[in-house]
Design a protein around this motif. Structure first.
Motif, PDB file in Angstrom:
ATOM      1  N   PHE A 189      -0.058 -24.217  -2.937  1.00 46.31           N
ATOM      2  CA  PHE A 189       0.017 -22.834  -2.443  1.00 46.31           C
ATOM      3  C   PHE A 189       0.702 -22.760  -1.086  1.00 46.31           C
ATOM      4  O   PHE A 189       1.666 -21.992  -0.925  1.00 46.31           O
ATOM      5  CB  PHE A 189      -1.383 -22.213  -2.377  1.00 46.31           C
ATOM      6  N   PRO A 190       0.271 -23.520  -0.065  1.00 48.20           N
ATOM      7  CA  PRO A 190       1.006 -23.466   1.205  1.00 48.20           C
ATOM      8  C   PRO A 190       2.434 -23.970   1.081  1.00 48.20           C
ATOM      9  O   PRO A 190       3.317 -23.511   1.823  1.00 48.20           O
ATOM     10  CB  PRO A 190       0.173 -24.347   2.147  1.00 48.20           C
ATOM     11  N   PHE A 215       3.349 -14.626   0.258  1.00 48.83           N
ATOM     12  CA  PHE A 215       2.010 -14.823  -0.290  1.00 48.83           C
ATOM     13  C   PHE A 215       1.989 -14.432  -1.772  1.00 48.83           C
ATOM     14  O   PHE A 215       1.407 -15.140  -2.607  1.00 48.83           O
ATOM     15  CB  PHE A 215       1.003 -13.990   0.497  1.00 48.83           C
ATOM     16  N   SER A 216       2.646 -13.312  -2.087  1.00 50.48           N
ATOM     17  CA  SER A 216       2.720 -12.866  -3.483  1.00 50.48           C
ATOM     18  C   SER A 216       3.490 -13.865  -4.328  1.00 50.48           C
ATOM     19  O   SER A 216       3.124 -14.124  -5.486  1.00 50.48           O
ATOM     20  CB  SER A 216       3.380 -11.494  -3.551  1.00 50.48           C
ATOM     21  N   ALA A 262       3.653 -17.060  -3.839  1.00 51.02           N
ATOM     22  CA  ALA A 262       2.783 -18.207  -4.069  1.00 51.02           C
ATOM     23  C   ALA A 262       1.746 -17.908  -5.150  1.00 51.02           C
ATOM     24  O   ALA A 262       1.434 -18.779  -5.974  1.00 51.02           O
ATOM     25  CB  ALA A 262       2.096 -18.603  -2.759  1.00 51.02           C
ATOM     26  N   LEU A 263       1.230 -16.683  -5.149  1.00 49.19           N
ATOM     27  CA  LEU A 263       0.254 -16.310  -6.179  1.00 49.19           C
ATOM     28  C   LEU A 263       0.861 -16.415  -7.579  1.00 49.19           C
ATOM     29  O   LEU A 263       0.177 -16.804  -8.533  1.00 49.19           O
ATOM     30  CB  LEU A 263      -0.241 -14.883  -5.930  1.00 49.19           C
ATOM     31  N   PHE A 282       4.406 -21.083  -0.210  1.00 47.45           N
ATOM     32  CA  PHE A 282       4.458 -20.070   0.848  1.00 47.45           C
ATOM     33  C   PHE A 282       5.508 -20.430   1.891  1.00 47.45           C
ATOM     34  O   PHE A 282       6.319 -19.584   2.292  1.00 47.45           O
ATOM     35  CB  PHE A 282       3.089 -19.917   1.505  1.00 47.45           C
ATOM     36  N   ALA A 332       5.738 -12.165   5.099  1.00 45.33           N
ATOM     37  CA  ALA A 332       4.546 -12.973   4.861  1.00 45.33           C
ATOM     38  C   ALA A 332       3.806 -12.489   3.614  1.00 45.33           C
ATOM     39  O   ALA A 332       3.331 -13.291   2.806  1.00 45.33           O
ATOM     40  CB  ALA A 332       3.625 -12.933   6.082  1.00 45.33           C
ATOM     41  N   VAL A 333       3.725 -11.159   3.458  1.00 43.47           N
ATOM     42  CA  VAL A 333       3.083 -10.596   2.267  1.00 43.47           C
ATOM     43  C   VAL A 333       3.875 -10.955   1.017  1.00 43.47           C
ATOM     44  O   VAL A 333       3.297 -11.351  -0.008  1.00 43.47           O
ATOM     45  CB  VAL A 333       2.951  -9.063   2.403  1.00 43.47           C
TER      46      VAL A 333
END
Length: 259
Positions: free
Chosen positions: A171-172, A220-221, A223-224, A175, A216-217
């Motif tokens: 995940f990171p 993050f999306s 990565a999801l 990101f 950043a949002v």
């Protein structure tokens, strides 16, 4: 993680179609630029992470070009809007598939640069070619500077995170690669915003705060969406993502620019 083998072109073509279809989904306005951020843009960084910078850039370019003709809301640069997504995918791929240091010297004495570094340099130069850009140094200093720092962190750590068997580290990794790539693509888009829309200085002052938060949002999306796909595709035998760190020949071939 097992050594990655070349992805079949049909898989890349399918992802390009997914990106194109994403332009049919709802859009979100990007404050002050006159542009819209579609959910398809969340998929562009994954093209570079999955397939490498060159194949990923071509994949995003094809998806973005087709998406322009089927999108209910047309992108700001018309049929050339795919350039932003293509740059995003290329930069994300250079981060995911790159290795430290970003600048090396070959045995023949040639300087070899990570392609993501080239994108940031060009984007910064383009910014300062415009009078408005030169009048607000804080925007590239904050926005591009933050993207550059995260790009470096991604190049240093993402490869190890992807190779780790600990799923939580993916995940990171996604990101970092996505955020660095999105800022790289934004550097191109911001230049066209200055040229085409004449965005005033006051707006860029506000964007100095909001643009990093937006990216950043979006990262993050990404990565999801991307982490479950990485693991799910691997279980089906479709191995996408950067190669193992010891496979340096493939990495260098896909990420470096020789001067």
């Amino acid at each position: 993680m097992s050594k990655k083998r070349p992805v079949h072109p049909a898989i890349i073509a399918v992802w390009a179609a997914v990106i194109a279809a994403g332009y049919l989904l709802p859009v979100f306005p990007i404050l002050g630029t006159g542009a819209n951020f579609t959910l398809a843009n969340v998929l562009n960084p994954l093209a570079g992470i999955f397939f490498g910078p060159l194949s990923g850039a071509l994949c995003s370019a094809a998806g973005g070009f087709i998406g322009f003709f089927i999108a209910p809301v047309k992108p700001m640069m018309g049929p050339f809007s795919f350039i932003i997504g293509m740059t995003t995918a290329f930069t994300s791929g250079c981060i995911a598939w790159g290795r430290w240091p970003v600048v090396t010297v070959s045995g023949k004495g040639n300087f070899i640069f990570n392609g993501g570094l080239i994108v940031y340099i060009i984007g910064t130069i383009l910014w300062f070619t415009q009078e408005t850009g030169r009048s607000i140094i804080r925007f590239p200093l904050v926005f591009y500077g933050l993207g550059f720092i995260i790009m470096i962190a991604g190049i240093v750590f993402a490869g190890r995170m992807f190779a780790s068997k600990k799923r939580i580290l993916a995940f990171p990794a996604v990101f970092l690669c996505s955020f660095g790539g999105l800022v790289g693509g934004a550097a191109v888009g911001n230049f066209f915003s200055l040229v085409l829309f004449k965005v005033p200085k006051d707006i860029w002052v506000l964007l100095t705060i909001t643009a990093p938060i937006e990216r950043a949002v979006f990262a993050f999306s990404t990565a999801l969406v991307g982490v479950p796909l990485l693991k799910g595709l691997e279980k089906t035998g479709i191995l996408v993502g950067p190669p193992e760190e010891d496979d340096t020949s493939e990495v260098n071939m896909n990420t470096d620019v020789k001067i």
